[in-house]
Design an enzyme around this catalytic site. Sequence first.
Site, PDB file in Angstrom:
ATOM      1  N   CYS A 207      48.059  42.893  61.847  1.00  0.00           N
ATOM      2  CA  CYS A 207      47.280  42.785  60.608  1.00  0.00           C
ATOM      3  C   CYS A 207      46.398  43.994  60.339  1.00  0.00           C
ATOM      4  O   CYS A 207      46.152  44.343  59.186  1.00  0.00           O
ATOM      5  CB  CYS A 207      46.442  41.511  60.625  1.00  0.00           C
ATOM      6  SG  CYS A 207      45.185  41.440  61.927  1.00  0.00           S
TER       7      CYS A 207
ATOM      8  N   CYS B 277      43.964  37.685  70.043  1.00  0.00           N
ATOM      9  CA  CYS B 277      43.440  36.948  68.897  1.00  0.00           C
ATOM     10  C   CYS B 277      43.621  35.447  69.091  1.00  0.00           C
ATOM     11  O   CYS B 277      42.693  34.662  68.884  1.00  0.00           O
ATOM     12  CB  CYS B 277      44.135  37.413  67.625  1.00  0.00           C
ATOM     13  SG  CYS B 277      43.445  36.705  66.107  1.00  0.00           S
TER      14      CYS B 277
END
Length: 369
Positions: A208, A110
């Site tokens: 997440c 990410c």
Amino acid sequence: MKQQTIAVAMSGGVDSSTVAAMLRADGNDVIGLTMQLWNQRRLEGREGMPESVQGRCCSLDDVYDARRVAETIGIPYYVVNHEERFEREVVRPFVEDYLSGRTPIPCSLCNNHLKFDQLLIVARQIGADTLATGHYARVEFDEARERWLLKRPTDLAKDQTYFLFGLTQEQLSRTIFPLGGMTKPEVRDLARKLGLALAEKPDSQEICFVPGGDYKRFLDAYLAEQGEALPDTSGELVTSSGHVVGEHSGIHNFTVGQRKGLGVATGSPLYVIQIQGDTRQVVVGSNEELYIRTLHARRVNLIAVDEIAEPMRVTVKIRHRHEGAPAMLERCDEDGLRVTFDEPQRAVTPGQAAVFYDGDVVVGGGWIS
């Protein structure tokens, strides 16, 4: 630092919120940016998926907290939606890696391929040449090398350079880490002084998009949502000598170093020492067999140097909490580097990152193959 227009990546946590507030207090024009990456309620109701999990980063509550901080300190604030790209470049590779017998690091993917890349583009579009984040790291320009350097922070307990090894020279030239010289207690104290209501907010711990940290249940739920069957990755449990000692239900259920859940009873403890994605065999052995001296890193990004032309002495971290071990780094082919440790290291895991350090300086890093 001279006053300037700075975009701040605001995650809704105390670190990035403090960065935004301190930069604003210094008289800079600050613009808050939050990336919407994953719908936290997307898999609710599917088998094994909890309805609510506390402690995940990038949740809707975090977006609310970031917006509230922006209003408190009086700065413009925008939410940038990159859910589609996040799924394509982070979630799908995460799933495919596990099904191939590797153990991925989605936070590095990410950071390296999405957050800094896209946020720097948005920052420039809104008139900010500089991006600030709440990462614990330092960046500085080395005149002698004529290169931007990524360095470990003052608070080594919060060091996040392991996840940032993929940053390019261009990205580093436009990024600042204002917390690099501070400790976490100092950051919380500053947040209180700046009047931030979330000064006591706990740090996020979960990936997440994996509620509860149970990646196996996530794989099942995600593939079911996509209308895809969980592929058959079952196979044999074998020893390093090739002796079959049992069977397993899928290579995605294992990671190197694992001891529990092997389903094999022997007179001495067994550990996963290798996962062979092509044959779907899980190799088990003694704790001593977990130690190896050499690894290969692919898709390498170099920061402190332009090339590894000659063997180089470095300290190498093979996972975030690894203390790092002295090793020799050398080029083995066009795409890869060979790391040879002075002493064998335990549970070197394909899919994880190997990050190379010269003291506090990040030389670069790559993916363990």
